[in-house]
Design a protein around this motif. Structure first.
Motif, PDB file in Angstrom:
ATOM      1  N   ARG A 120      39.842  34.877  37.347  1.00  0.00           N
ATOM      2  CA  ARG A 120      40.605  34.893  36.092  1.00  0.00           C
ATOM      3  C   ARG A 120      40.154  36.061  35.205  1.00  0.00           C
ATOM      4  O   ARG A 120      40.948  36.691  34.510  1.00  0.00           O
ATOM      5  CB  ARG A 120      40.383  33.565  35.374  1.00  0.00           C
ATOM      6  CG  ARG A 120      41.185  33.404  34.099  1.00  0.00           C
ATOM      7  CD  ARG A 120      40.737  32.171  33.349  1.00  0.00           C
ATOM      8  NE  ARG A 120      41.499  31.946  32.131  1.00  0.00           N
ATOM      9  CZ  ARG A 120      41.107  31.138  31.165  1.00  0.00           C
ATOM     10  NH1 ARG A 120      39.967  30.483  31.286  1.00  0.00           N
ATOM     11  NH2 ARG A 120      41.847  30.968  30.088  1.00  0.00           N
ATOM     12  N   THR A 170      47.572  32.282  35.357  1.00  0.00           N
ATOM     13  CA  THR A 170      46.367  31.717  35.970  1.00  0.00           C
ATOM     14  C   THR A 170      46.469  30.203  35.843  1.00  0.00           C
ATOM     15  O   THR A 170      47.430  29.674  35.287  1.00  0.00           O
ATOM     16  CB  THR A 170      45.094  32.224  35.263  1.00  0.00           C
ATOM     17  OG1 THR A 170      45.049  31.691  33.948  1.00  0.00           O
ATOM     18  CG2 THR A 170      45.067  33.748  35.184  1.00  0.00           C
ATOM     19  N   CYS A 208      48.248  37.691  38.551  1.00  0.00           N
ATOM     20  CA  CYS A 208      47.943  36.280  38.812  1.00  0.00           C
ATOM     21  C   CYS A 208      46.577  36.141  39.463  1.00  0.00           C
ATOM     22  O   CYS A 208      46.066  37.073  40.095  1.00  0.00           O
ATOM     23  CB  CYS A 208      48.990  35.665  39.749  1.00  0.00           C
ATOM     24  SG  CYS A 208      50.687  36.066  39.355  1.00  0.00           S
ATOM     25  N   THR A 209      45.997  34.978  39.310  1.00  0.00           N
ATOM     26  CA  THR A 209      44.914  34.610  40.220  1.00  0.00           C
ATOM     27  C   THR A 209      45.542  34.238  41.560  1.00  0.00           C
ATOM     28  O   THR A 209      46.719  33.862  41.634  1.00  0.00           O
ATOM     29  CB  THR A 209      44.110  33.424  39.656  1.00  0.00           C
ATOM     30  OG1 THR A 209      45.005  32.359  39.347  1.00  0.00           O
ATOM     31  CG2 THR A 209      43.343  33.820  38.406  1.00  0.00           C
TER      32      THR A 209
END
Length: 942
Positions: free
Chosen positions: A51, A74, A89-90
């Motif tokens: 993150r 996330t 994004c994660t």
């Protein structure tokens, strides 16, 4: 077989879409390349392992394309404007075709897709997520994978059509060996694997090096960014971090130091692999700047093979990927668990160990009341989604499963939402900013759980309100945590001074009227006289750094003060009773023993780092003051010294006079007659006249210099002798007054040697229960002797004023006379009876009342006269052993032939003197022995 498996799941497309694997070590620019490629397309998605890293990349995309074009997705955070074209994004939160039920664009809807750190597909905990993305996630025009060179064989085996590009490191990474924590170079990152280790190391660095920033995966992005800013802006030179920094976080790090090589991976404690070590060590060096790595603290030394593999970035090829069946059966909870248990389809995949979401699902399956609502694919999917709630709190499986059960319940029953009232009831206790690090981090972890809930659009009754509230609390908790971290692990004062030391310009130092010292605006301590005292003395390098900075800045002020001392007059200085020299109400020097004792050394106090003429002139001026004080107060003693030293000044003293003068000087100006080896009676009149001219006097018991019996003179002699002997002096050097006498302690200590008094030993003699100053004792003896000689055998009545001569009470008269060798000659006169005790006007004054604490021999009884009524008692000399030598002549008279002989009553009282000073005087004259016999015959009562 692998090709058939991938074709079956449509995970490899034989199309124009380009598939590229960019492999290499750290600092090869892989992530930067992927961002540039993504921004070169009209739309794109990039999946990142942390993150923290996702937030960093999102900020870069926003900077390049603006907030309206960028989205951040996330587990706990979702910033997704409708106009977003680039999704950061994660990896777990990446939307793609296999998860049509998730909000957001599917992967196939973007032109470019990138997946970072693909070697994590071998991680026991998260590997199956990365494997699923590798097999399923694609961009329409281009797909790019970023990772370690060790992934080349698996990429080649699974995706033969992929283009593999190897990138070389921009800078060199080399091994620097072990170093102490306090000796690490600036711009170092210290890696540990638990919050406890991170905090302990940060505290040590704060004390020794001014402060450190703290970076851990558990921190919120806001806190992490604020901590990184401390480091990047140069407010601190050290970064204490977990292995989170190994996942692409870009910072200006020159050296990576491993405080440990063992981490807990969620299941067990294990040693870092060579590839993991290289991933972390590779953070050293930025772009073209070379970097180093090594060990610190208790970390074992790296072996040569490991060092060689890290430096060359050569590791064993990856042999398998972690795998969990992505094609799940949601017809029922049992079918879902059975599909999760499906074995890996090929040897290149390994069935991963049950993750936390799978274990949570199995725990929920045992709750039959809850599972009764999980019927059909829709409800089973919601139960599975609840089981995937991350364990941010790390509070243990039981506590986590209980929370999952509480959240899953409302999702399975109408209205299939978590009510805002219940959610707010859970969140409100977290909205508190007070507390220490552990409390704030616990609240942050819990609020992240509710942020995850709020970002699931179909979970909350009012997700927007819940999302806004959780974000607000998380931001404020993040700011509070950053503030606590900075307060605890950053000493801004020390850090500022250390930075100032690197500058060429002089530090700005200020010393106010109270002596407070400020350097570059920071209060660092107090300057008293020439001595600088740190405000807070920490151990090790911190204290030295503060002191060095302050002393460097204080040099001009100290040179000014040294100059003022060198130019000061005699009255500007003062000597204290313990040998300290005071100037301007501050101690600047102290006396040290010298040879002889009347020539002490002088040590300046403070300004130790100053040298040169200024300090030498100040030293010489203080020494001159001390010598002048000694010459001023001890002039008679020094004159006696010069009179006996070889040279023209000693011509006035010859023979016996010179020897007697030398003995008196050696006794520091006062010597008992019994200690003399030269009889004063043997001196000629001319010799006596020469000694009197030097101030010497011959008393009954002492030969002494009367001019020395002044408070400041006695105290100075005592001080110099105490310095020579290494004991504590007593009394005042200047001012005050020396007592005429004081109570003697119990025991046989007859002189002031063991006493606490304002004079040197040997200047006091014991008289009854008191120690009496020598000159005062001589005055009293003369008074008593004159009256005793005038009274003759009939005896005399004591003068009531005699005790006041030695500073005693009138009630002590009898004790004093007995100490002088006299005894009562008759009982009180009956013609003058004492007034009745009941008469108020005749009541005794406190000074004349009998002392209740007086020893028994001084108390009257029925067989003994009341000696406290001394004025009514006749006194006469006692026996020959302790009789006062009333016929010892004055110094101006010759001894008469009929003077009675006998031992002085004070032979025992001088036992405390040095052995060489207590030899009894020889009295072998026949005429004195005969006179003693005649007196004894004439007075049988004696």
């Amino acid at each position: 077989m692998v090709r058939r498996f991938c074709d079956k799941r449509r995970m490899v497309r034989e199309s124009a879409a380009r598939l590229t694997a960019v492999l290499g070590s750290t600092n090869t620019g892989k992530t930067r390349l992927a961002i540039e490629r993504m921004l070169g397309h009209s739309t794109g998605t990039i999946g990142l392992p942390l993150r923290l890293l996702a937030r960093e990349v999102y900020d870069r995309v926003v900077e390049a394309k603006g907030k309206r074009a960028a989205a951040l997705i996330t587990g706990e955070e979702r910033i997704a404007p409708d106009s977003a074209r680039y999704f950061v994004c994660t990896t777990e939160a990446m939307p793609f075709a296999a998860r049509k039920q998730e909000p957001g664009p599917a992967a196939e809807q973007v032109e470019f897709l990138a997946l970072d750190e693909i070697q994590l597909a071998r991680d026991p905990d998260r590997g199956h997520i990365f494997t699923e993305r590798l097999l399923a996630a694609r961009g329409r025009a281009e797909t790019m994978w970023l990772g370690s060179e060790s992934m080349r064989p698996l990429v080649r085996a699974l995706f033969p059509g992929a283009l593999i590009e190897k990138r070389e490191r921009f800078s060199k990474l080399s091994y620097a060996g072990p170093m102490k924590l306090t000796r690490l170079p600036k711009r170092s990152a210290i890696v540990a694997f638990s919050a406890e280790e991170v905090y302990a190391i940060a505290e040590l660095i704060r004390r020794h090096r001014g402060g450190a920033a703290v970076v851990m995966g558990a921190l919120s992005p806001r806190t992490r960014n604020a901590q990184i800013a401390l480091y990047q802006n140069g407010e601190v030179d050290f970064l204490i971090a977990t292995d989170a920094i190994g996942m692409g976080l870009n910072m200006d790090v020159d050296h990576v130091a491993f405080a440990s090589r063992v981490k807990f991976d969620g299941t067990r404690r294990r040693r870092l692999s060579a590839e993991e070590t290289a991933q972390i060590a590779g953070r050293a060096g930025r772009f073209r700047n070379d970097g180093t790595f090594g060990e610190t603290g208790d970390c074992p030394v790296f072996d040569e093979e490991l060092v060689a593999r890290v430096e060359s970035h050569e590791f064993e090829p990856a042999g398998h990927l972690e795998w969990r069946n992505p094609e799940l059966d949601f017809n029922s909870v049992g079918a879902l668990i059975a599909s999760l248990d499906r074995p890996a389809p090929h040897g290149l995949f390994r069935r991963t160990s049950p993750a936390s979401d799978e274990m949570a699902l199995r725990a929920l399956a045992e709750d039959h009341d809850l599972c009764a609502y999980a019927r059909g694919p829709g409800m089973t999917r919601r139960l599975w989604a609840a089981a995937q709630l991350p364990d941010f709190r790390k509070s243990g499986a039981e506590h986590h499963f209980r929370l999952v059960r509480a959240i899953a319940g409302p999702l399975l029953v109408p209205p299939f939402r978590i009510s805002n009232a219940w959610a707010m009831a859970q969140i409100l206790p977290l909205d508190r900013m007070e507390g220490e690090l552990d409390a704030l981090q616990a609240r942050l972890a819990f609020i992240r759980t509710w942020a995850y809930v709020a970002n699931r659009g179909d979970w909350a009754e009012d997700p927007e309100t819940l999302r806004a509230r959780t974000r607000d609390i998380e931001d404020r908790l993040s700011d509070a945590l950053h503030e606590r971290l900075a307060q605890r692990f950053v000493d801004r004062r020390t850090a500022s001074l250390l930075r100032s030391l690197k500058r060429e310009d002089a530090l700005a130092a200020e010393v106010d009227a109270e002596g407070e010292v400020r350097v570059d605006g920071h209060f660092v301590g107090r300057l008293t006289g020439l001595t600088f005292t740190l405000d807070r003395a920490g151990p090790g390098l911190e204290e030295r750094a503060l002191r060095n900075a302050a002393e460097r800045a204080l040099r001009p002020e100290l040179h000014r003060r040294l100059g003022a001392i060198a130019e000061a007059g005699h009255d500007d200085f003062r000597m204290t009773s313990d040998g300290r020299i005071v100037f301007a109400d501050a101690e600047i020097a102290a006396l040290r023993p010298g040879r002889p004792p009347f020539s002490p050394r002088v040590d300046l106090r403070g300004a130790d780092f100053t040298t040169g003429p200024a300090r030498e002139r100040a030293q010489a001026r203080v020494e001159a003051f001390v010598l002048a004080e000694i010459e001023k107060h001890l002039a008679p003693l020094l004159a006696l010294k010069r009179a006996v030293e070889p040279g023209p000044q000693c011509e006035a003293l010859t023979g016996l006079a010179r020897g007697l003068a030398y003995q008196t000087f050696a006794a520091h100006g006062c010597i008992a007659r019994k200690a003399l080896t030269i009889e004063p009676a043997r001196l000629s009149q001319n010799e006596k006249r020469a000694l009197r001219a030097l101030g010497l006097r011959f008393g009954v018991e002492f030969v002494f210099l009367p001019a020395l019996f002044r408070p400041e003179k006695l105290a100075l002699i005592g001080l110099l002798l105490a310095l020579q002997a290494g004991t504590q002096p007593a009394g005042q050097v200047s001012g005050g007054s020396a007592p005429l006498s004081f109570p003697a302690p119990s025991g046989r200590h007859e002189t002031g040697t063991a006493m606490t008094g304002p004079a040197p030993p040997g200047f006091w003699i014991r008289l009854g229960s008191r120690l009496v100053r020598g000159d005062v004792y001589e005055r009293l003896v003369r008074l008593v002797r004159d009256k005793a000689e005038a009274a003759g055998k009939a005896g005399f009545v004591a003068d009531p004023h005699w005790p006041s001569v030695i500073g005693a009470r009138a009630a002590e008269a009898a004790d004093i006379l007995r100490g002088l060798g006299f005894v009562p000659a008759s009982p009180p006169n009956p013609a003058s009876p004492p007034p009745p005790a009941s008469s108020p006007e005749n009541e005794q004054s406190p000074a004349n009342r009998p002392d209740e604490n007086r020893p028994d021999e001084n108390r009257p009884d029925e067989n003994r006269p009341d000696e406290n009524r001394t004025a009514e008692i006749l006194w006469r000399p006692g026996n020959s052993r302790n009789q006062l030598r009333t016929t010892i002549p004055h110094e101006t008279k010759s001894a008469p032939p009929s003077a009675p002989a006998g031992t002085s009553p004070f032979a025992e009282s001088l036992a405390g003197l040095a052995p060489s000073t207590i030899q009894p005087r020889r009295r072998g004259r026949n005429r004195r022995n005969a006179a003693s016999g005649r007196r004894a015959a004439e007075n049988p009562a004696s």
